[in-house]
Scaffold this motif. Structure first.
Motif, PDB file in Angstrom:
ATOM      1  N   ASP A  73      14.066   2.442   5.292  1.00  0.00           N
ATOM      2  CA  ASP A  73      13.157   3.586   5.394  1.00  0.00           C
ATOM      3  C   ASP A  73      12.782   4.138   4.025  1.00  0.00           C
ATOM      4  O   ASP A  73      11.694   4.659   3.843  1.00  0.00           O
ATOM      5  N   VAL A  74      13.675   4.030   3.063  1.00  0.00           N
ATOM      6  CA  VAL A  74      13.392   4.527   1.725  1.00  0.00           C
ATOM      7  C   VAL A  74      12.190   3.791   1.134  1.00  0.00           C
ATOM      8  O   VAL A  74      11.297   4.391   0.549  1.00  0.00           O
ATOM      9  N   THR A  75      12.159   2.484   1.316  1.00  0.00           N
ATOM     10  CA  THR A  75      11.042   1.687   0.822  1.00  0.00           C
ATOM     11  C   THR A  75       9.757   2.070   1.532  1.00  0.00           C
ATOM     12  O   THR A  75       8.714   2.249   0.896  1.00  0.00           O
ATOM     13  N   HIS A  76       9.816   2.200   2.851  1.00  0.00           N
ATOM     14  CA  HIS A  76       8.629   2.574   3.618  1.00  0.00           C
ATOM     15  C   HIS A  76       8.156   3.982   3.261  1.00  0.00           C
ATOM     16  O   HIS A  76       6.962   4.231   3.139  1.00  0.00           O
ATOM     17  N   GLU A  77       9.084   4.897   3.078  1.00  0.00           N
ATOM     18  CA  GLU A  77       8.732   6.263   2.710  1.00  0.00           C
ATOM     19  C   GLU A  77       8.021   6.293   1.359  1.00  0.00           C
ATOM     20  O   GLU A  77       7.027   6.982   1.189  1.00  0.00           O
ATOM     21  N   ARG A  78       8.511   5.527   0.412  1.00  0.00           N
ATOM     22  CA  ARG A  78       7.898   5.470  -0.910  1.00  0.00           C
ATOM     23  C   ARG A  78       6.456   4.956  -0.801  1.00  0.00           C
ATOM     24  O   ARG A  78       5.557   5.483  -1.434  1.00  0.00           O
ATOM     25  N   LYS A  79       6.255   3.923   0.012  1.00  0.00           N
ATOM     26  CA  LYS A  79       4.904   3.372   0.199  1.00  0.00           C
ATOM     27  C   LYS A  79       3.971   4.412   0.812  1.00  0.00           C
ATOM     28  O   LYS A  79       2.830   4.557   0.393  1.00  0.00           O
ATOM     29  N   TYR A  80       4.455   5.117   1.821  1.00  0.00           N
ATOM     30  CA  TYR A  80       3.638   6.142   2.459  1.00  0.00           C
ATOM     31  C   TYR A  80       3.312   7.280   1.487  1.00  0.00           C
ATOM     32  O   TYR A  80       2.189   7.786   1.469  1.00  0.00           O
ATOM     33  N   LEU A  81       4.289   7.680   0.701  1.00  0.00           N
ATOM     34  CA  LEU A  81       4.060   8.769  -0.247  1.00  0.00           C
ATOM     35  C   LEU A  81       3.066   8.362  -1.333  1.00  0.00           C
ATOM     36  O   LEU A  81       2.242   9.175  -1.761  1.00  0.00           O
ATOM     37  N   GLU A  82       3.136   7.122  -1.779  1.00  0.00           N
ATOM     38  CA  GLU A  82       2.168   6.629  -2.765  1.00  0.00           C
ATOM     39  C   GLU A  82       0.764   6.588  -2.160  1.00  0.00           C
ATOM     40  O   GLU A  82      -0.214   6.931  -2.815  1.00  0.00           O
ATOM     41  N   LYS A  83       0.691   6.159  -0.905  1.00  0.00           N
ATOM     42  CA  LYS A  83      -0.599   6.127  -0.207  1.00  0.00           C
ATOM     43  C   LYS A  83      -1.159   7.545  -0.054  1.00  0.00           C
ATOM     44  O   LYS A  83      -2.339   7.787  -0.294  1.00  0.00           O
ATOM     45  N   GLU A  84      -0.295   8.483   0.319  1.00  0.00           N
ATOM     46  CA  GLU A  84      -0.708   9.883   0.466  1.00  0.00           C
ATOM     47  C   GLU A  84      -1.187  10.450  -0.869  1.00  0.00           C
ATOM     48  O   GLU A  84      -2.198  11.154  -0.935  1.00  0.00           O
ATOM     49  N   LYS A  85      -0.496  10.118  -1.942  1.00  0.00           N
ATOM     50  CA  LYS A  85      -0.876  10.582  -3.279  1.00  0.00           C
ATOM     51  C   LYS A  85      -2.264  10.056  -3.662  1.00  0.00           C
ATOM     52  O   LYS A  85      -3.097  10.806  -4.195  1.00  0.00           O
ATOM     53  N   ALA A  86      -2.527   8.791  -3.375  1.00  0.00           N
ATOM     54  CA  ALA A  86      -3.838   8.201  -3.658  1.00  0.00           C
ATOM     55  C   ALA A  86      -4.927   8.853  -2.809  1.00  0.00           C
ATOM     56  O   ALA A  86      -6.044   9.089  -3.289  1.00  0.00           O
ATOM     57  N   GLN A  87      -4.609   9.194  -1.564  1.00  0.00           N
ATOM     58  CA  GLN A  87      -5.576   9.852  -0.697  1.00  0.00           C
ATOM     59  C   GLN A  87      -5.894  11.265  -1.199  1.00  0.00           C
ATOM     60  O   GLN A  87      -7.047  11.695  -1.162  1.00  0.00           O
ATOM     61  N   PHE A  88      -4.889  11.980  -1.678  1.00  0.00           N
ATOM     62  CA  PHE A  88      -5.134  13.304  -2.265  1.00  0.00           C
ATOM     63  C   PHE A  88      -6.027  13.179  -3.494  1.00  0.00           C
ATOM     64  O   PHE A  88      -6.938  13.987  -3.689  1.00  0.00           O
ATOM     65  N   LYS A  89      -5.787  12.176  -4.321  1.00  0.00           N
ATOM     66  CA  LYS A  89      -6.605  11.972  -5.519  1.00  0.00           C
ATOM     67  C   LYS A  89      -8.067  11.716  -5.132  1.00  0.00           C
ATOM     68  O   LYS A  89      -8.980  12.279  -5.731  1.00  0.00           O
TER      69      LYS A  89
END
Length: 157
Positions: A73-89
């Motif tokens: 889950d840590v790996t998946h969470e990191r991927k989701y958070l990076e995706k969310e960060k790119a979407q905010f940008k």
């Protein structure tokens, strides 16, 4: 030699050709932003930009263990958070592009998204950051309430 000019030469300036200030207020949250533009005292426009941000909700803590003892889950969470960060940008870039031609800018709305957008402007859009007059925390508003808030802030009737 001192030349005296009549004072009326300096006071009789044609104000009709003077450029009108473009003012914009942005009510924003993590779902959408309402951009209210005030070009003249009687004229106002409203544009809505949707964020299209997919928020990551962590519902489980399970997952298969690997040799280090961490869950997948840590790996998946990191991927989701990076995706969310790119979407905010992308969301912030869309808003910044929409108000790039304004002369004065104010941001308001609930939560911390205002401060995040202000930080993005200060780091990556310095010319727009210089036009920022205020960042205010407010409750959720209807479109008419947001228009009224912007008119009051900039002193329009």
């Amino acid at each position: 030699m001192i030349v005296k000019c009549p004072y009326w030469l300096f006071t009789n300036i044609n104000l009709k050709n003077e450029k009108k200030m473009k003012k914009a207020g942005i009510w924003m949250d993590s779902k959408h932003a309402h951009i209210i533009r005030l070009a003249q005292e009687e004229e106002e426009t409203l544009e809505t930009i949707n964020s299209d941000i997919e928020f990551f909700n962590r519902t489980s803590t399970g997952g298969s263990r690997i040799k280090s003892g961490a869950t997948q889950d840590v790996t998946h969470e990191r991927k989701y958070l990076e995706k969310e960060k790119a979407q905010f940008k992308n969301y912030f870039n869309a808003i910044a592009e929409a108000v790039a031609d304004c002369d004065e800018l104010m941001i308001f709305g609930p939560a911390n998204i205002n401060e995040q957008f202000k930080k993005e402007l200060s780091q990556h859009r310095k010319s727009l950051f210089g036009k920022l007059k205020a960042v205010e925390k407010t409750d959720s508003m209807t479109e008419n309430q947001a228009k009224s808030y912007v008119r009051n802030f900039f002193g329009h009737k």
